[in-house]
Design a protein around this motif. Structure first.
Motif, PDB file in Angstrom:
ATOM      1  N   UNK A   1       0.850  -1.194   0.000  1.00 39.02           N
ATOM      2  CA  UNK A   1       0.000   0.000   0.000  1.00 39.02           C
ATOM      3  C   UNK A   1       0.886   1.245   0.000  1.00 39.02           C
ATOM      4  N   UNK A   2       1.710   1.363  -1.030  1.00 38.92           N
ATOM      5  CA  UNK A   2       2.639   2.485  -1.188  1.00 38.92           C
ATOM      6  C   UNK A   2       2.482   3.045  -2.600  1.00 38.92           C
ATOM      7  N   UNK A   3       2.966   4.249  -2.856  1.00 36.02           N
ATOM      8  CA  UNK A   3       2.878   4.810  -4.215  1.00 36.02           C
ATOM      9  C   UNK A   3       3.643   3.968  -5.221  1.00 36.02           C
ATOM     10  N   UNK A   4       3.155   3.954  -6.436  1.00 34.77           N
ATOM     11  CA  UNK A   4       3.816   3.203  -7.497  1.00 34.77           C
ATOM     12  C   UNK A   4       2.993   3.184  -8.768  1.00 34.77           C
ATOM     13  N   UNK A   5       3.336   2.259  -9.648  1.00 35.85           N
ATOM     14  CA  UNK A   5       2.690   2.121 -10.951  1.00 35.85           C
ATOM     15  C   UNK A   5       2.227   0.679 -11.095  1.00 35.85           C
ATOM     16  N   UNK A   6       1.183   0.477 -11.863  1.00 30.85           N
ATOM     17  CA  UNK A   6       0.668  -0.880 -12.038  1.00 30.85           C
ATOM     18  C   UNK A   6       0.192  -1.090 -13.467  1.00 30.85           C
ATOM     19  N   UNK A   7       0.167  -2.372 -13.878  1.00 33.89           N
ATOM     20  CA  UNK A   7      -0.360  -2.792 -15.173  1.00 33.89           C
ATOM     21  C   UNK A   7      -1.450  -3.819 -14.927  1.00 33.89           C
ATOM     22  N   UNK A   8      -2.626  -3.608 -15.498  1.00 32.70           N
ATOM     23  CA  UNK A   8      -3.703  -4.591 -15.479  1.00 32.70           C
ATOM     24  C   UNK A   8      -3.680  -5.312 -16.826  1.00 32.70           C
ATOM     25  N   UNK A   9      -3.542  -6.623 -16.815  1.00 30.96           N
ATOM     26  CA  UNK A   9      -3.311  -7.396 -18.033  1.00 30.96           C
ATOM     27  C   UNK A   9      -4.521  -8.234 -18.417  1.00 30.96           C
ATOM     28  N   UNK A  10      -4.858  -8.199 -19.714  1.00 31.62           N
ATOM     29  CA  UNK A  10      -5.829  -9.130 -20.283  1.00 31.62           C
ATOM     30  C   UNK A  10      -5.082 -10.370 -20.760  1.00 31.62           C
ATOM     31  N   UNK A  11      -5.791 -11.467 -20.886  1.00 29.58           N
ATOM     32  CA  UNK A  11      -5.168 -12.685 -21.401  1.00 29.58           C
ATOM     33  C   UNK A  11      -4.811 -12.511 -22.876  1.00 29.58           C
ATOM     34  N   UNK A  12      -3.634 -12.954 -23.299  1.00 33.53           N
ATOM     35  CA  UNK A  12      -3.276 -12.882 -24.722  1.00 33.53           C
ATOM     36  C   UNK A  12      -4.235 -13.720 -25.565  1.00 33.53           C
ATOM     37  N   UNK A  13      -4.518 -13.248 -26.785  1.00 37.53           N
ATOM     38  CA  UNK A  13      -5.392 -14.011 -27.663  1.00 37.53           C
ATOM     39  C   UNK A  13      -4.577 -15.037 -28.448  1.00 37.53           C
ATOM     40  N   UNK A  14      -5.206 -15.679 -29.438  1.00 35.39           N
ATOM     41  CA  UNK A  14      -4.563 -16.770 -30.156  1.00 35.39           C
ATOM     42  C   UNK A  14      -3.365 -16.319 -30.986  1.00 35.39           C
ATOM     43  N   UNK A  15      -3.311 -15.031 -31.332  1.00 31.46           N
ATOM     44  CA  UNK A  15      -2.184 -14.530 -32.128  1.00 31.46           C
ATOM     45  C   UNK A  15      -1.198 -13.734 -31.279  1.00 31.46           C
ATOM     46  N   UNK A  16      -1.342 -13.802 -29.959  1.00 36.04           N
ATOM     47  CA  UNK A  16      -0.359 -13.186 -29.074  1.00 36.04           C
ATOM     48  C   UNK A  16      -0.615 -11.747 -28.701  1.00 36.04           C
TER      49      UNK A  16
END
Length: 316
Positions: A50-65
C-alpha cells in the motif's frame, strides 16, 4: 579496455509455499520492487504494497499473441488500495503487475506519473497491445536526471511481461504463416512427425509460389559504408524514432556508435538497451535532415540503389 555488455538479466522470484498467491520479483543491484498477483488472489497481497507506485492490469493474450492492458499509478491511496478499487470497476483483467521503489523512500506522484506515461508509450509503440486508457498519462515535471534514474525500472518490467507470456513482439511466422507452440502441438506424435514444422493452414501468398520458401534478403552494407559515402558523416547524432526515448547516439569515424559514454559496435545494441527489448537498430535510429528525420535503414537502401545503378550489367 572494452566492457562487455550483459546478455542476461538476473531476476529473483519469491513464490508462496502454497503456490496460489502473489509472488514478488526482485532485481539484482536495483531498488525496483515488482509483485505479480492474479485477480483471484488480490486480497492476499501484503499490506506493505500500500505504497505509491505504478501498475499494469493485463488481459489474457489471444490466439495470435495480442493482449490488452491498462497502465495506472497510485499516489496517496497506495497500490494495494488502488487495485482493490479496480477489482470492481474493471473486469477485463486477470493479472496485475505492481511496481514500486523497494526502499524506505517511495516514489512520489511526479515520478510515478512519468513512469506511467513511459510504460504507456512502450506498450503503445509495440503494436501488440490494446491499451484501455482513455488518454495518455503523463507527468513531465521531473528533471532529466530523475528520468534517467527511472529508466532503470523499465527493463525489469519488460522482462516480467516476457516471463508471463505477454510479448511486445509478434509471434514468429514461417513463410508468412503463424507458428504454433511446438511443445503443445506435437504431443502424442511420432518422432518423425514431431520433426516437421507445425504451421497454421492458410492459402499460399500470391507473391510466393506454393512449396517454395521466400528468400530473406540481408544487406551487406554496414554503418561504416554510410560513413565513407558521406551519407552519415562522423559526429552525426542519431535520435530514436519514438518520442518516448530521449537518449541519443553519436556516429564515430570507424562506424561504431558512442552511447552513454561507451563505444558500441552494432547499431542494434544501444537501441535494445534503450527500448528494453529486442529491436532493429537500423529502423530504430533516425538522422535529422533538412527534409525531416530519415532512418538508417532508408539511407542503407539509398546506398544499395546507388551501387546497383553504378554496377555494369553482366556480359551477354
Amino acid at each position: 579496455m572494452q566492457v562487455q555488455e550483459p546478455t542476461t538479466a538476473h531476476l529473483s522470484v519469491s513464490l508462496p509455499l502454497t503456490l496460489d498467491g502473489p509472488f514478488e520479483i526482485t532485481v539484482e543491484h536495483s531498488v525496483v520492487g515488482i509483485v505479480v498477483t492474479e485477480r483471484a488472489t488480490l486480497t492476499r497481497l501484503d499490506p506493505e504494497w500500500d505504497v505509491p507506485g505504478v501498475y499494469l492490469l493485463l488481459d489474457r493474450p489471444d490466439l495470435v499473441g495480442r493482449w490488452g492492458a491498462y497502465v495506472g499509478k497510485a499516489a496517496s491511496r497506495g497500490l494495494r488500495s488502488r487495485l482493490r478499487e479496480h477489482f470492481k470497476a474493471r473486469d477485463h483483467w486477470y493479472r496485475a503487475i505492481l511496481i514500486r521503489r523497494d526502499s524506505k523512500k517511495t516514489l512520489n506522484s511526479a515520478e510515478a506519473g512519468w513512469l506511467e506515461g513511459h510504460l504507456y508509450d512502450l506498450l503503445h509503440a509495440s503494436g501488440q497491445v490494446q491499451l484501455h486508457n482513455g488518454n495518455r498519462p503523463q507527468d513531465d515535471s521531473i528533471s532529466l536526471e530523475e528520468q534517467l534514474s527511472l529508466r532503470t525500472y523499465i527493463p525489469p518490467v519488460l522482462h516480467t511481461l516476457h516471463i508471463l507470456g505477454h510479448r511486445l513482439t509478434a509471434t514468429p511466422t514461417v513463410a508468412g504463416r503463424r507458428v504454433f507452440d511446438l511443445r503443445k502441438s506435437q504431443r502424442g506424435k511420432t518422432t518423425r512427425e514431431a520433426g516437421r514444422p507445425v504451421v497454421a493452414t492458410s492459402r499460399p501468398s500470391a507473391t510466393t509460389p506454393e512449396g517454395k520458401k521466400p528468400t530473406k534478403t540481408r544487406s551487406d552494407i554496414k554503418l561504416i559504408d554510410l560513413v565513407r559515402e558521406g551519407l552519415v558523416p562522423p559526429g552525426t547524432v542519431l535520435v530514436p524514432a519514438s518520442r518516448a526515448h530521449t537518449d541519443t547516439a553519436v556516429v564515430n569515424p570507424d562506424g561504431s556508435l558512442q552511447f552513454r559514454g561507451m563505444r558500441r559496435e552494432k547499431v542494434s545494441n544501444p537501441a535494445r538497451e534503450l527500448a528494453g527489448y529486442q529491436v532493429n537498430g537500423w529502423t530504430f535510429w533516425r538522422v535529422e535532415t533538412p527534409q525531416g528525420k530519415v532512418s538508417l535503414d532508408a539511407l542503407r537502401k539509398r546506398l544499395q540503389q546507388q551501387r546497383a545503378a553504378s554496377t555494369p550489367p553482366p556480359p551477354q
